[in-house]
Design a protein around this motif. Structure first.
Motif, PDB file in Angstrom:
ATOM      1  N   TYR A   2       1.163  12.775  -3.579  1.00 15.60           N
ATOM      2  CA  TYR A   2       2.291  12.641  -2.673  1.00 15.60           C
ATOM      3  C   TYR A   2       3.639  12.862  -3.349  1.00 15.60           C
ATOM      4  O   TYR A   2       4.647  13.059  -2.660  1.00 15.60           O
ATOM      5  CB  TYR A   2       2.301  11.251  -2.030  1.00 15.60           C
ATOM      6  CG  TYR A   2       1.214  11.009  -1.006  1.00 15.60           C
ATOM      7  CD1 TYR A   2       0.362  12.027  -0.596  1.00 15.60           C
ATOM      8  CD2 TYR A   2       1.037   9.751  -0.454  1.00 15.60           C
ATOM      9  CE1 TYR A   2      -0.634  11.791   0.333  1.00 15.60           C
ATOM     10  CE2 TYR A   2       0.048   9.506   0.490  1.00 15.60           C
ATOM     11  CZ  TYR A   2      -0.787  10.535   0.880  1.00 15.60           C
ATOM     12  OH  TYR A   2      -1.769  10.296   1.816  1.00 15.60           O
ATOM     13  N   GLU A  49      -3.219  11.669   6.887  1.00 16.83           N
ATOM     14  CA  GLU A  49      -1.895  11.473   6.312  1.00 16.83           C
ATOM     15  C   GLU A  49      -1.480  12.669   5.453  1.00 16.83           C
ATOM     16  O   GLU A  49      -0.357  13.174   5.556  1.00 16.83           O
ATOM     17  CB  GLU A  49      -1.965  10.197   5.483  1.00 16.83           C
ATOM     18  CG  GLU A  49      -0.709   9.525   5.114  1.00 16.83           C
ATOM     19  CD  GLU A  49      -1.055   8.189   4.459  1.00 16.83           C
ATOM     20  OE1 GLU A  49      -0.749   7.162   5.073  1.00 16.83           O
ATOM     21  OE2 GLU A  49      -1.643   8.173   3.359  1.00 16.83           O
ATOM     22  N   TRP A  50      -2.393  13.104   4.593  1.00 16.76           N
ATOM     23  CA  TRP A  50      -2.118  14.263   3.746  1.00 16.76           C
ATOM     24  C   TRP A  50      -1.680  15.450   4.599  1.00 16.76           C
ATOM     25  O   TRP A  50      -0.648  16.078   4.337  1.00 16.76           O
ATOM     26  CB  TRP A  50      -3.367  14.652   2.942  1.00 16.76           C
ATOM     27  CG  TRP A  50      -3.680  13.854   1.739  1.00 16.76           C
ATOM     28  CD1 TRP A  50      -4.192  12.593   1.701  1.00 16.76           C
ATOM     29  CD2 TRP A  50      -3.569  14.274   0.381  1.00 16.76           C
ATOM     30  NE1 TRP A  50      -4.395  12.210   0.403  1.00 16.76           N
ATOM     31  CE2 TRP A  50      -4.032  13.213  -0.422  1.00 16.76           C
ATOM     32  CE3 TRP A  50      -3.122  15.451  -0.233  1.00 16.76           C
ATOM     33  CZ2 TRP A  50      -4.054  13.296  -1.819  1.00 16.76           C
ATOM     34  CZ3 TRP A  50      -3.162  15.545  -1.623  1.00 16.76           C
ATOM     35  CH2 TRP A  50      -3.609  14.456  -2.398  1.00 16.76           C
ATOM     36  N   ARG A  74      -8.091  16.700  -6.406  1.00 10.72           N
ATOM     37  CA  ARG A  74      -7.334  15.453  -6.346  1.00 10.72           C
ATOM     38  C   ARG A  74      -7.516  14.631  -7.624  1.00 10.72           C
ATOM     39  O   ARG A  74      -6.586  13.988  -8.113  1.00 10.72           O
ATOM     40  CB  ARG A  74      -7.744  14.644  -5.114  1.00 10.72           C
ATOM     41  CG  ARG A  74      -7.144  15.190  -3.834  1.00 10.72           C
ATOM     42  CD  ARG A  74      -7.540  14.369  -2.623  1.00 10.72           C
ATOM     43  NE  ARG A  74      -8.872  14.686  -2.155  1.00 10.72           N
ATOM     44  CZ  ARG A  74      -9.826  13.815  -1.890  1.00 10.72           C
ATOM     45  NH1 ARG A  74      -9.609  12.514  -2.059  1.00 10.72           N
ATOM     46  NH2 ARG A  74     -10.997  14.203  -1.446  1.00 10.72           N
ATOM     47  N   THR A 100      -0.490   4.011  -5.597  1.00  5.92           N
ATOM     48  CA  THR A 100       0.269   5.237  -5.429  1.00  5.92           C
ATOM     49  C   THR A 100      -0.657   6.441  -5.447  1.00  5.92           C
ATOM     50  O   THR A 100      -1.501   6.572  -6.327  1.00  5.92           O
ATOM     51  CB  THR A 100       1.308   5.366  -6.553  1.00  5.92           C
ATOM     52  OG1 THR A 100       2.188   4.240  -6.495  1.00  5.92           O
ATOM     53  CG2 THR A 100       2.109   6.631  -6.422  1.00  5.92           C
ATOM     54  N   CYS A 101      -0.489   7.332  -4.465  1.00  4.06           N
ATOM     55  CA  CYS A 101      -1.283   8.566  -4.404  1.00  4.06           C
ATOM     56  C   CYS A 101      -0.597   9.635  -5.240  1.00  4.06           C
ATOM     57  O   CYS A 101       0.543  10.021  -4.956  1.00  4.06           O
ATOM     58  CB  CYS A 101      -1.429   9.021  -2.954  1.00  4.06           C
ATOM     59  SG  CYS A 101      -2.272  10.598  -2.785  1.00  4.06           S
ATOM     60  N   GLY A 127      -6.043   9.313  -3.928  1.00  5.61           N
ATOM     61  CA  GLY A 127      -5.757   9.445  -2.504  1.00  5.61           C
ATOM     62  C   GLY A 127      -6.984   9.826  -1.699  1.00  5.61           C
ATOM     63  O   GLY A 127      -7.920  10.436  -2.217  1.00  5.61           O
ATOM     64  N   TRP A 128      -6.952   9.464  -0.406  1.00  7.07           N
ATOM     65  CA  TRP A 128      -8.139   9.684   0.435  1.00  7.07           C
ATOM     66  C   TRP A 128      -7.831   9.895   1.910  1.00  7.07           C
ATOM     67  O   TRP A 128      -8.655  10.436   2.641  1.00  7.07           O
ATOM     68  CB  TRP A 128      -9.070   8.471   0.335  1.00  7.07           C
ATOM     69  CG  TRP A 128      -8.393   7.184   0.763  1.00  7.07           C
ATOM     70  CD1 TRP A 128      -7.691   6.331  -0.036  1.00  7.07           C
ATOM     71  CD2 TRP A 128      -8.292   6.643   2.088  1.00  7.07           C
ATOM     72  NE1 TRP A 128      -7.180   5.282   0.699  1.00  7.07           N
ATOM     73  CE2 TRP A 128      -7.530   5.451   2.010  1.00  7.07           C
ATOM     74  CE3 TRP A 128      -8.783   7.036   3.337  1.00  7.07           C
ATOM     75  CZ2 TRP A 128      -7.244   4.656   3.123  1.00  7.07           C
ATOM     76  CZ3 TRP A 128      -8.500   6.249   4.453  1.00  7.07           C
ATOM     77  CH2 TRP A 128      -7.748   5.072   4.333  1.00  7.07           C
ATOM     78  N   TYR A 129      -6.654   9.525   2.403  1.00 11.21           N
ATOM     79  CA  TYR A 129      -6.382   9.463   3.833  1.00 11.21           C
ATOM     80  C   TYR A 129      -6.025  10.863   4.332  1.00 11.21           C
ATOM     81  O   TYR A 129      -4.859  11.251   4.390  1.00 11.21           O
ATOM     82  CB  TYR A 129      -5.249   8.468   4.084  1.00 11.21           C
ATOM     83  CG  TYR A 129      -5.082   7.989   5.514  1.00 11.21           C
ATOM     84  CD1 TYR A 129      -5.843   8.492   6.565  1.00 11.21           C
ATOM     85  CD2 TYR A 129      -4.127   7.031   5.811  1.00 11.21           C
ATOM     86  CE1 TYR A 129      -5.675   8.041   7.856  1.00 11.21           C
ATOM     87  CE2 TYR A 129      -3.938   6.564   7.105  1.00 11.21           C
ATOM     88  CZ  TYR A 129      -4.716   7.084   8.125  1.00 11.21           C
ATOM     89  OH  TYR A 129      -4.535   6.638   9.415  1.00 11.21           O
ATOM     90  N   TYR A 175       0.845  -1.198   0.000  1.00  7.42           N
ATOM     91  CA  TYR A 175       0.000   0.000   0.000  1.00  7.42           C
ATOM     92  C   TYR A 175       0.880   1.248   0.000  1.00  7.42           C
ATOM     93  O   TYR A 175       1.956   1.253   0.587  1.00  7.42           O
ATOM     94  CB  TYR A 175      -0.897   0.022   1.231  1.00  7.42           C
ATOM     95  CG  TYR A 175      -1.882  -1.119   1.313  1.00  7.42           C
ATOM     96  CD1 TYR A 175      -3.049  -1.107   0.550  1.00  7.42           C
ATOM     97  CD2 TYR A 175      -1.656  -2.204   2.154  1.00  7.42           C
ATOM     98  CE1 TYR A 175      -3.965  -2.145   0.629  1.00  7.42           C
ATOM     99  CE2 TYR A 175      -2.570  -3.242   2.247  1.00  7.42           C
ATOM    100  CZ  TYR A 175      -3.725  -3.209   1.488  1.00  7.42           C
ATOM    101  OH  TYR A 175      -4.622  -4.246   1.569  1.00  7.42           O
ATOM    102  N   ASP A 176       0.393   2.316  -0.624  1.00  4.82           N
ATOM    103  CA  ASP A 176       1.123   3.581  -0.602  1.00  4.82           C
ATOM    104  C   ASP A 176       0.538   4.459   0.505  1.00  4.82           C
ATOM    105  O   ASP A 176      -0.290   5.338   0.249  1.00  4.82           O
ATOM    106  CB  ASP A 176       1.039   4.292  -1.948  1.00  4.82           C
ATOM    107  CG  ASP A 176       1.891   5.558  -1.962  1.00  4.82           C
ATOM    108  OD1 ASP A 176       2.925   5.579  -1.269  1.00  4.82           O
ATOM    109  OD2 ASP A 176       1.524   6.523  -2.662  1.00  4.82           O
ATOM    110  N   HIS A 177       0.974   4.205   1.728  1.00  3.52           N
ATOM    111  CA  HIS A 177       0.524   4.999   2.875  1.00  3.52           C
ATOM    112  C   HIS A 177       1.684   5.202   3.831  1.00  3.52           C
ATOM    113  O   HIS A 177       2.653   4.445   3.836  1.00  3.52           O
ATOM    114  CB  HIS A 177      -0.648   4.314   3.581  1.00  3.52           C
ATOM    115  CG  HIS A 177      -1.928   4.432   2.826  1.00  3.52           C
ATOM    116  ND1 HIS A 177      -2.615   5.627   2.711  1.00  3.52           N
ATOM    117  CD2 HIS A 177      -2.645   3.516   2.135  1.00  3.52           C
ATOM    118  CE1 HIS A 177      -3.700   5.439   1.978  1.00  3.52           C
ATOM    119  NE2 HIS A 177      -3.740   4.169   1.613  1.00  3.52           N
TER     120      HIS A 177
END
Length: 329
Positions: free
Chosen positions: A88, A121-122, A135, A84-85, A116-118, A46-48
């Motif tokens: 980022y 984190e952003w 986005r 991938t977001c 992306g959604w988190y 995951y991309d987090h």
């Protein structure tokens, strides 16, 4: 049906109770085991940056660093991020990173990409949190920049979100035509339209009713631009717990809950609801084959599985490899 498997990287609290100094050893061993077998076509991360369902101080290993490490330590299996977001990383820079990983891997990279959604984190990393339309513009422009960069080795682009002026992206990917794009998400007006134009793969809900609706909308977008929808492979992700009997399934779920409860606190109920409600892919091999076969009949061609026990107990993965994969392949 084709199969991929997630490698635990900490994001879903799936490396807790393992010394951080041993995390790479665990991840590498699981990746190498998948690489040496024949059940799995791909491994995924995951991309987090922060854990879910609650941010915590537990390690979450960065996706593209892992891509490079897996590229160098495996030899057959394909490598992907889900997903991938775009926001980022600058997309020209990301195209350069991905092309380099593709070369290191000998042409085995998959490019998962999404909007992306988190939010936590952003904001924590200083990216703000743009609204959904912005986005999605980032996603559309980012995909355009990457595909041009991989095709031409240089890209100039002037959009609302990104400006690139003669960015040289070499080495080119080893894969002819560039790195395969997985456009993730089921946004019906924008995301699936981007997928119809650019993607070789999509990834959206595994809920049967939702899957069919998103598939049909994707196909309508393909029709509008004259693209054959058969050029796009439909995939979905599954949180998977499998055991030989119902009683053993229940024991596995209890063990997962007991391990995570000290770390998730009050959030443990919501976390386990996916597994205990039937939303996740939980059951005996026969039950899991039946559910996957039903989705296969609706067009699912690639199933990517997350096993919450993977870092601690590989017997469920072994059982899946022996009894589920052959029944569907």
């Amino acid at each position: 049906m084709r199969f991929g498997i997630f490698i635990p990287q900490g994001w879903r609290h799936d490396l807790v109770d393992i010394d951080p100094a041993d995390h790479w050893r665990v991840m590498a061993s699981l990746a190498q085991r998948a690489d040496e077998g024949t059940a799995w076509e791909s491994i995924w991360v995951y991309d987090h940056f922060h854990t879910v369902p609650v941010p915590s101080e537990e390690a979450t290993h960065e996706a593209w660093t892992l891509m490079s490490a897996f590229a160098a330590s495996t030899g057959r299996i394909r490598l992907g991020q889900m997903c991938t977001c775009t926001g980022y990383r600058n997309p020209a820079y990301l195209a350069k990173v991905a092309a380099t990983v593709d070369v290191i891997s000998g042409g085995r990279l998959e490019m998962g990409i999404g909007a992306g959604w988190y939010e936590h984190e952003w904001r924590a990393y200083g990216y703000g949190f743009p609204d959904a339309p912005q986005r999605l513009r980032q996603l559309g422009e980012g995909v355009e920049i990457m595909t041009r960069a991989w095709r031409d080795g240089e890209v100039t682009f002037s959009g609302r979100e990104y400006q690139v002026d003669g960015a040289i992206v070499r080495p080119l990917p080893l894969q002819q035509g560039g790195i395969p794009l997985w456009v993730a998400g089921g946004g019906e007006k924008v995301t699936l339209k981007i997928a119809a134009k650019h993607a070789q793969y999509t990834n959206f809900s595994s809920d049967p009713e939702t899957f069919v609706r998103k598939r049909d909308i994707l196909h309508s977008h393909c029709a509008a631009i004259g693209r054959d929808p058969r050029e796009i492979t439909l995939s979905a992700n599954f949180s998977t717990v499998v055991a030989a009997t119902d009683a053993e399934v229940a024991d596995r779920l209890d063990a997962i809950e007991a391990r995570l409860a000290p770390y998730l606190g009050d959030a443990i109920g919501g976390y386990m609801a996916e597994y205990r409600s039937g939303a996740a892919l939980v059951g005996t091999p026969a039950m899991i084959v039946e559910r996957l076969r039903a989705l296969q009949a609706e067009g699912l061609a690639y199933a990517i599985h997350y096993f919450p026990e993977h870092a601690y107990d590989r017997t469920g993965v072994d059982l899946f490899e022996r009894e589920v994969v052959p029944a569907l392949r």
